[in-house]
Design a protein around this motif. Structure first.
Motif, PDB file in Angstrom:
ATOM      1  N   UNK A  14      51.398  13.459   5.834  1.00  0.00           N
ATOM      2  CA  UNK A  14      51.463  12.352   4.729  1.00  0.00           C
ATOM      3  C   UNK A  14      50.843  11.074   5.359  1.00  0.00           C
ATOM      4  N   UNK A  15      50.457  10.974   6.221  1.00  0.00           N
ATOM      5  CA  UNK A  15      49.335   9.919   6.769  1.00  0.00           C
ATOM      6  C   UNK A  15      48.082  10.326   6.979  1.00  0.00           C
ATOM      7  N   UNK A  16      47.014   9.559   6.269  1.00  0.00           N
ATOM      8  CA  UNK A  16      45.588  10.206   6.387  1.00  0.00           C
ATOM      9  C   UNK A  16      45.274  10.126   7.797  1.00  0.00           C
ATOM     10  N   UNK A  17      44.480  11.004   8.186  1.00  0.00           N
ATOM     11  CA  UNK A  17      43.754  11.173   9.708  1.00  0.00           C
ATOM     12  C   UNK A  17      42.253  10.917   9.458  1.00  0.00           C
ATOM     13  N   UNK A  18      41.808   9.933  10.160  1.00  0.00           N
ATOM     14  CA  UNK A  18      40.619   9.556  10.119  1.00  0.00           C
ATOM     15  C   UNK A  18      39.762   9.931  11.293  1.00  0.00           C
ATOM     16  N   UNK A  19      38.589  10.735  11.269  1.00  0.00           N
ATOM     17  CA  UNK A  19      37.932  10.924  12.596  1.00  0.00           C
ATOM     18  C   UNK A  19      36.707  10.102  12.770  1.00  0.00           C
ATOM     19  N   UNK A  20      36.783   9.400  13.784  1.00  0.00           N
ATOM     20  CA  UNK A  20      35.701   8.507  14.262  1.00  0.00           C
ATOM     21  C   UNK A  20      34.512   8.943  15.063  1.00  0.00           C
ATOM     22  N   UNK A  21      34.557  10.377  15.197  1.00  0.00           N
ATOM     23  CA  UNK A  21      33.428  11.069  16.096  1.00  0.00           C
ATOM     24  C   UNK A  21      32.135  10.673  15.299  1.00  0.00           C
ATOM     25  N   UNK A  22      31.065  10.594  16.133  1.00  0.00           N
ATOM     26  CA  UNK A  22      29.893  10.179  15.955  1.00  0.00           C
ATOM     27  C   UNK A  22      29.697   8.821  15.158  1.00  0.00           C
ATOM     28  N   UNK A  23      30.461   7.652  15.387  1.00  0.00           N
ATOM     29  CA  UNK A  23      30.387   6.557  14.811  1.00  0.00           C
ATOM     30  C   UNK A  23      29.315   5.469  15.629  1.00  0.00           C
ATOM     31  N   UNK A  24      29.188   5.976  16.823  1.00  0.00           N
ATOM     32  CA  UNK A  24      28.276   5.196  17.620  1.00  0.00           C
ATOM     33  C   UNK A  24      29.212   4.015  18.215  1.00  0.00           C
ATOM     34  N   UNK A  25      28.715   2.778  18.371  1.00  0.00           N
ATOM     35  CA  UNK A  25      29.362   1.710  19.293  1.00  0.00           C
ATOM     36  C   UNK A  25      29.589   0.645  18.103  1.00  0.00           C
ATOM     37  N   UNK A  26      30.437  -0.248  18.224  1.00  0.00           N
ATOM     38  CA  UNK A  26      30.643  -1.599  17.612  1.00  0.00           C
ATOM     39  C   UNK A  26      29.405  -2.299  17.524  1.00  0.00           C
ATOM     40  N   UNK A  27      28.508  -2.282  18.545  1.00  0.00           N
ATOM     41  CA  UNK A  27      27.498  -3.071  18.234  1.00  0.00           C
ATOM     42  C   UNK A  27      26.243  -2.368  17.499  1.00  0.00           C
ATOM     43  N   UNK A  28      26.324  -1.005  17.650  1.00  0.00           N
ATOM     44  CA  UNK A  28      25.328  -0.321  16.778  1.00  0.00           C
ATOM     45  C   UNK A  28      25.999   0.701  16.261  1.00  0.00           C
ATOM     46  N   UNK A  29      26.642   0.695  15.285  1.00  0.00           N
ATOM     47  CA  UNK A  29      27.486   1.765  14.685  1.00  0.00           C
ATOM     48  C   UNK A  29      26.547   2.765  13.607  1.00  0.00           C
ATOM     49  N   UNK A  30      26.856   3.948  13.439  1.00  0.00           N
ATOM     50  CA  UNK A  30      26.070   4.641  12.401  1.00  0.00           C
ATOM     51  C   UNK A  30      26.666   4.261  11.088  1.00  0.00           C
ATOM     52  N   UNK A  31      25.632   3.704  10.630  1.00  0.00           N
ATOM     53  CA  UNK A  31      26.006   3.088   8.994  1.00  0.00           C
ATOM     54  C   UNK A  31      26.611   4.107   8.083  1.00  0.00           C
ATOM     55  N   UNK A  32      26.214   5.187   8.013  1.00  0.00           N
ATOM     56  CA  UNK A  32      26.600   6.125   7.006  1.00  0.00           C
ATOM     57  C   UNK A  32      27.989   6.749   7.416  1.00  0.00           C
ATOM     58  N   UNK A  33      28.357   6.932   8.607  1.00  0.00           N
ATOM     59  CA  UNK A  33      29.656   7.148   9.309  1.00  0.00           C
ATOM     60  C   UNK A  33      30.655   6.090   8.934  1.00  0.00           C
ATOM     61  N   UNK A  34      30.158   4.982   9.197  1.00  0.00           N
ATOM     62  CA  UNK A  34      30.868   3.638   8.943  1.00  0.00           C
ATOM     63  C   UNK A  34      31.245   3.418   7.554  1.00  0.00           C
ATOM     64  N   UNK A  35      30.376   3.885   6.487  1.00  0.00           N
ATOM     65  CA  UNK A  35      30.807   3.658   5.082  1.00  0.00           C
ATOM     66  C   UNK A  35      31.782   4.605   4.824  1.00  0.00           C
ATOM     67  N   UNK A  36      31.606   5.968   5.310  1.00  0.00           N
ATOM     68  CA  UNK A  36      32.743   6.837   4.990  1.00  0.00           C
ATOM     69  C   UNK A  36      33.887   6.734   5.717  1.00  0.00           C
ATOM     70  N   UNK A  37      34.046   6.076   6.801  1.00  0.00           N
ATOM     71  CA  UNK A  37      35.253   5.581   7.608  1.00  0.00           C
ATOM     72  C   UNK A  37      35.932   4.468   6.657  1.00  0.00           C
ATOM     73  N   UNK A  38      35.090   3.618   6.121  1.00  0.00           N
ATOM     74  CA  UNK A  38      35.559   2.393   5.554  1.00  0.00           C
ATOM     75  C   UNK A  38      36.269   2.829   4.220  1.00  0.00           C
ATOM     76  N   UNK A  39      35.744   3.776   3.427  1.00  0.00           N
ATOM     77  CA  UNK A  39      36.327   4.278   2.243  1.00  0.00           C
ATOM     78  C   UNK A  39      37.558   5.000   2.475  1.00  0.00           C
ATOM     79  N   UNK A  40      37.592   5.856   3.572  1.00  0.00           N
ATOM     80  CA  UNK A  40      38.896   6.280   3.834  1.00  0.00           C
ATOM     81  C   UNK A  40      40.016   5.530   4.331  1.00  0.00           C
ATOM     82  N   UNK A  41      39.508   4.602   5.070  1.00  0.00           N
ATOM     83  CA  UNK A  41      40.585   3.411   5.566  1.00  0.00           C
ATOM     84  C   UNK A  41      41.077   2.702   4.363  1.00  0.00           C
ATOM     85  N   UNK A  42      40.011   2.255   3.554  1.00  0.00           N
ATOM     86  CA  UNK A  42      40.700   1.541   2.454  1.00  0.00           C
ATOM     87  C   UNK A  42      41.580   2.259   1.331  1.00  0.00           C
ATOM     88  N   UNK A  43      41.235   3.274   1.159  1.00  0.00           N
ATOM     89  CA  UNK A  43      42.166   4.194   0.337  1.00  0.00           C
ATOM     90  C   UNK A  43      43.442   4.423   0.844  1.00  0.00           C
TER      91      UNK A  43
END
Length: 345
Positions: A14-43
């Protein structure tokens, strides 16, 4: 026969699980993964108030090391502990049981050590807890970096530049003291037997581990052991539900600042830590590490596009009046000091 699994939100998926694999680093994150994670987090945060992060890159051994260090600190004589008591200005230092109170009807059993700066001079001395600084500083840096990833992901989902959220949270754990973000090490000791009340229940001392509250900042990252006790009220619900445990996972919980900033679209999660039932569980301690991500003390958060705050869901807490002026200066220092005055003895 396999042991029956405890009823919990995680056990029911009942709690969404968000996979951060392939995100990169906080300094140079993968933007496509970051956008997907952002939408999952917001939801997840809008619907539940919390989410679970996996493959975040923080080794479980780092957590176990600081748990052991905190145990060693709690075993020190009171006179030795006293020199490290929390500084009310910086919020750095040891908080012994009774100093911080959320539930006035029960005695809260909780030791914590707040870390707001990574200076070795502010940590327990090597002769007291030999490896405290060695273990705490890298973990604090890891959680700061993970917070930067979460901030950028949320920025994409909310339609603001990621750099603007990073800029308003740029002082996390820096020595200048311009940001109140805190890594808190927590130990909940076993419950004394008098809590049971062998003769007269009215004469019993009733304990809890942490009373109901919502965290004060933008969001909280929480790593915990398997001992249980964390309960939450999901968005729109008055029912307390057990969270449960997922090995290696880190929880993300919305805080009061994020709720106020988004007009409660991302509501602050109301939660508590109760004493688990059963003699065996009550006789065991519980450990966790919380990273409270806050804006800088002088931060002005960027205005949100109207689409991000158009339809607020039912509130799970009543925002403080000083936090309800949307798109104006949200002064983190004033809010935090007010909330500290309410909870610290």
């Amino acid at each position: 026969m396999a042991a029956q699994q405890e009823e919990s939100l995680l056990a029911r998926c009942a709690i969404p699980i968000i996979d951060l694999a392939h995100i990169g680093t906080d300094v140079c994150p993968m933007k496509s993964v970051l956008r997907r994670i952002g939408q999952q987090l917001f939801t997840a945060l809008s619907a539940k108030g919390l989410a679970v992060l996996v493959n975040h890159g923080i080794a479980d051994e780092k957590l176990k090391a600081v748990y052991a260090d905190l145990d060693n600190f709690c075993a020190l004589p009171e006179g030795c502990q006293a020199q490290y008591l929390r500084n009310p200005v910086s919020n750095h230092g040891y908080v012994k049981p009774g100093m911080e109170q959320f539930d006035t009807t029960k005695k809260e059993l909780r030791h914590s050590f707040n870390i707001t700066t990574l200076s070795a001079a502010t940590m327990p001395a090597q002769e007291d807890v030999p490896e405290f600084t060695k273990h705490a500083v890298p973990l604090a840096q890891d959680l700061t970096n993970l917070s930067r990833v979460v901030l950028q992901a949320l920025a994409y989902a909310m339609g603001v530049p990621p750099s603007s959220l990073l800029a308003s949270h740029s002082g996390m754990l820096t020595p200048e003291g311009r940001n109140p973000s805190t890594m808190r090490l927590l130990y909940y000791p076993p419950v004394p037997p008098e809590d049971v009340g062998p003769c007269n229940q009215n004469d019993a001392v009733h304990y809890t581990r942490c009373g109901a509250h919502a965290d004060y900042g933008t969001f909280t990252l929480l790593a915990q052991d398997s001992e249980g006790g964390l309960e939450v009220k999901l968005n729109g619900s008055d029912k307390w539900e057990k969270v449960g445990h997922l090995p290696g996972a880190i929880l993300v919980q919305s805080g009061e600042f994020l709720a106020a900033w988004t007009a409660n679209v991302l509501p602050a999660l109301v939660h508590r830590v109760v004493v688990p039932p059963g003699e065996y569980a009550r006789a065991r301690g519980r450990h966790c590490v919380a990273f409270f991500c806050h804006p800088d003390t002088d931060a002005v958060l960027p205005p949100l596009p109207l689409r991000a705050v158009a339809t607020p869901p039912p509130p799970t807490f009543t925002p403080h009046t000083h936090l309800t002026l949307h798109n104006r200066l949200l002064n983190a220092a004033h809010h935090l000091q007010k909330r500290f005055r309410e909870t610290y003895a």
